[in-house]
Design an enzyme around this catalytic site. Structure first.
Site, short mmCIF file in Angstrom:
data_model
loop_
_atom_site.label_atom_id
_atom_site.label_comp_id
_atom_site.label_asym_id
_atom_site.label_seq_id
_atom_site.Cartn_x
_atom_site.Cartn_y
_atom_site.Cartn_z
CB THR A 285 19.26 18.23 -8.97
OG1 THR A 285 19.57 17.14 -9.85
CG2 THR A 285 18.59 19.33 -9.78
CG PHE A 287 15.51 21.78 -7.33
CD1 PHE A 287 14.60 21.52 -8.35
CD2 PHE A 287 16.27 20.73 -6.84
CE1 PHE A 287 14.45 20.24 -8.86
CE2 PHE A 287 16.13 19.44 -7.36
CZ PHE A 287 15.23 19.20 -8.38
#
Length: 402
Positions: A285, A287
């Site tokens: 992921t 960010f």
């Protein structure tokens, strides 16, 4: 303070100023990237004249979908400070954990210390908090119940930074945060890439075959589809992964498990029944780190620049817009399109063919170049020839560490 360069093309001037902040007592580096037809003192420039500052990070050109946010905050609302809590006891007192901020909780407050305060969406133990701690190991994390509350926490000076997910290698883009980037005036000052390790959690002493149902965020459930199908578990969606672990720990049901991180298991008194249950081992992921002010872009480290723009309807217009990067050997790492909510359709009238309706889109692009590089400056100057709206969301160092 301004880096002036003459470009050939449409008469556009990019201006940047550094007004002081009367409320903070310090100089503000708030820069505006504004596109104007004339600028006092620069009439002598040619058709593509440009006045550019290396740290210009946001445009003041309005867009139909853009609406300033106003918080209906009542003064005097208590802001809950966060605290790290580690425990393996089953009957943990969950009230000791910080309560996530909501939009109605936000009120102006000073940090009251030298430690960086970083907002994130979720509860303690979430992957977003892991990303915040990776970016700022000694920071004070502040949980928020919604993405928008994290944006507002930065805008209202409750925290210095916010760390929010923008895309996942399996689940794709988080569209909500793309929309919020345009609606708020924060700057991207960094990125964090986090390797996601989903674990099956249960109460202490519970065996894996005793679990009949599992709680987690919808994306986490989807990313562990094969394992959950093999175990024959019923899926129950909740707001976030750490929240699922908190529910299982507080309810005490032996047949209920959670999908969350190993750190969340320790925080809520659960056992890790199985690690790495995600279908794709390379589950990453990305960010974004958001702040009130931009950083000064450099050239020593690899940098990435994020922009958003709109285009007029016409054949080959998007091709021409993307070609401004290709001809300057600038690599694009991300292209995302989002509809303009206030103007989703564009009507085109032709006397011979009648009326036609087109979807009107915003284009978000990340490219590998620093705004301190002339090629990036010229590329954006060239893009303005086709763009009806252009805003630089941020220029920041690339995170290559996993």
């Amino acid at each position: 303070m301004l880096n002036l360069m003459a470009l050939k093309g449409d008469p556009v001037i990019w201006g940047c100023g550094f007004p002081s902040n009367p409320h903070s007592g310090t100089n503000s580096s708030a820069c505006r990237l504004s596109f104007r037809r004339e600028f006092h003192g620069f009439h002598r420039f040619g058709k593509w004249d440009c006045c550019y500052s290396l740290v210009c990070q946001r445009a003041i050109t309005p867009v139909k979908d853009e609406k300033p946010m106003h918080s209906g905050v009542e003064p005097g609302v208590e802001v809950v400070r966060t605290q790290q809590s580690q425990s393996t006891a089953l009957n943990k007192d969950l009230s000791s954990l910080p309560r996530p901020l909501s939009a109605t909780d936000l009120s102006s407050s000073s940090s009251g210390g030298s430690k960086v305060r970083v907002a994130y969406q979720g509860v303690p133990g979430s992957y977003s908090e892991d990303a915040a701690l990776k970016a700022y190991p000694k920071c004070e994390t502040v949980p928020c119940d919604e993405f928008e509350a994290a944006f507002q926490a930065v805008e209202l000076w409750l925290v210095e930074k916010a760390v929010l997910p923008i895309e996942n290698s399996v689940g794709g883009s988080i569209h909500r945060n793309y929309d919020l980037l345009l609606r708020h005036r924060l700057h991207i000052v960094g990125e964090v890439q986090l390797h996601v390790n989903h674990c099956l959690l249960g109460l202490p002493g519970v065996r894996k075959d005793e679990i009949k149902q599992v709680l987690s965020h919808p994306q986490a459930l989807e990313q562990c589809e094969m394992t959950l199908s093999k175990l024959g578990l019923v899926r129950i969606s909740v707001d976030d992964t750490a929240g699922a672990a908190q529910i299982v720990g507080s309810q005490g049901k032996r047949d209920t498990g959670a999908i969350a991180s190993a750190r969340a298991a320790g925080m809520y008194g659960l056992d890790v029944l199985e690690e790495r249950i995600q279908d794709d081992a390379d589950n990453i992921t990305r960010f974004l780190i958001l702040a009130r002010e931009p950083i000064i872009p450099g050239t020593v480290k690899p940098h990435k620049t994020s922009i958003v723009f709109t285009l007029e309807e016409g054949p080959g217009v998007l091709f021409k817009a993307l070609a401004v990067f290709a001809v300057r050997d600038i690599n694009l790492t991300k292209i995302e399109s989002r509809p303009q909510r206030k103007r989703p359709l564009r009507v085109f009238d032709d006397s011979n063919k009648g009326s036609a309706k087109y979807f009107d889109y915003l284009f978000y692009i990340d490219f590998e170049a620093s705004m301190a590089e002339p090629r990036a400056q010229f590329a954006l100057g060239h893009l303005q020839e086709f763009a009806t709206f252009l805003r630089v969301l941020g220029c920041y160092p690339v995170d290559n560490g996993l």
